[in-house]
Write a protein that holds these residues in place. Structure first.
Motif, PDB file in Angstrom:
ATOM      1  N   SER A   1      -0.204  -1.352  -0.339  1.00 44.24           N
ATOM      2  CA  SER A   1       0.643  -1.736  -1.468  1.00 44.24           C
ATOM      3  C   SER A   1       1.012  -0.489  -2.280  1.00 44.24           C
ATOM      4  O   SER A   1       0.505  -0.278  -3.374  1.00 44.24           O
ATOM      5  CB  SER A   1      -0.090  -2.755  -2.335  1.00 44.24           C
ATOM      6  OG  SER A   1       0.750  -3.241  -3.337  1.00 44.24           O
TER       7      SER A   1
ATOM      8  N   ALA B   1       2.186  -0.979  -6.006  1.00 42.90           N
ATOM      9  CA  ALA B   1       1.357  -1.852  -6.844  1.00 42.90           C
ATOM     10  C   ALA B   1       1.224  -1.388  -8.286  1.00 42.90           C
ATOM     11  O   ALA B   1       1.186  -2.207  -9.195  1.00 42.90           O
ATOM     12  CB  ALA B   1      -0.029  -2.003  -6.231  1.00 42.90           C
TER      13      ALA B   1
ATOM     14  N   ASP C   1       0.044  -7.980   2.763  1.00 43.16           N
ATOM     15  CA  ASP C   1       0.094  -6.542   2.965  1.00 43.16           C
ATOM     16  C   ASP C   1      -1.105  -5.985   3.691  1.00 43.16           C
ATOM     17  O   ASP C   1      -2.120  -6.631   3.837  1.00 43.16           O
ATOM     18  CB  ASP C   1       0.200  -5.826   1.632  1.00 43.16           C
ATOM     19  CG  ASP C   1      -1.025  -6.039   0.736  1.00 43.16           C
ATOM     20  OD1 ASP C   1      -1.976  -6.697   1.166  1.00 43.16           O
ATOM     21  OD2 ASP C   1      -1.017  -5.540  -0.391  1.00 43.16           O
TER      22      ASP C   1
ATOM     23  N   ASN D   1       3.211  -4.050   1.485  1.00 41.18           N
ATOM     24  CA  ASN D   1       3.525  -4.992   0.417  1.00 41.18           C
ATOM     25  C   ASN D   1       4.708  -4.457  -0.377  1.00 41.18           C
ATOM     26  O   ASN D   1       4.778  -3.287  -0.701  1.00 41.18           O
ATOM     27  CB  ASN D   1       2.273  -5.098  -0.473  1.00 41.18           C
ATOM     28  CG  ASN D   1       2.436  -6.011  -1.656  1.00 41.18           C
ATOM     29  OD1 ASN D   1       3.448  -6.036  -2.315  1.00 41.18           O
ATOM     30  ND2 ASN D   1       1.392  -6.749  -1.930  1.00 41.18           N
TER      31      ASN D   1
END
Length: 80
Positions: free
Chosen positions: A70, A73, A67, A47
């Motif tokens: 990630s 994130a 994703d 991601n």
């Protein structure tokens, strides 16, 4: 990628001309291509959306936010 985008424009026509719908088609197409590569060759889809993108709702659902992992994130975008 250009051929896929042109096919989407030809198929969806006016639906892509309003708001962010037309802009969001590119990350979705890009993600589909990457998902096909990962499925075929193996690997992990990462991601690319960070916390700032998510809070501003900038990441495209089923596009940038698709994703397996990630890693960005919990990061925010810092402008210098």
């Amino acid at each position: 990628m250009e051929a896929l985008h042109l096919a989407a424009e030809n198929t969806l026509g006016e639906l892509l001309e309003t708001g962010t719908v037309g802009e969001n088609i590119q990350p979705r197409l890009r993600t589909k291509i990457l998902m096909i590569y990962v499925k075929h060759y193996g690997g992990v889809l990462i991601n690319t959306t960070n916390k700032t993108d998510a809070s501003l709702r900038y990441g495209t659902f089923n596009g940038d936010t698709a994703d397996t992992l990630s890693p960005k994130a919990d990061l925010t975008t810092l402008e210098e």
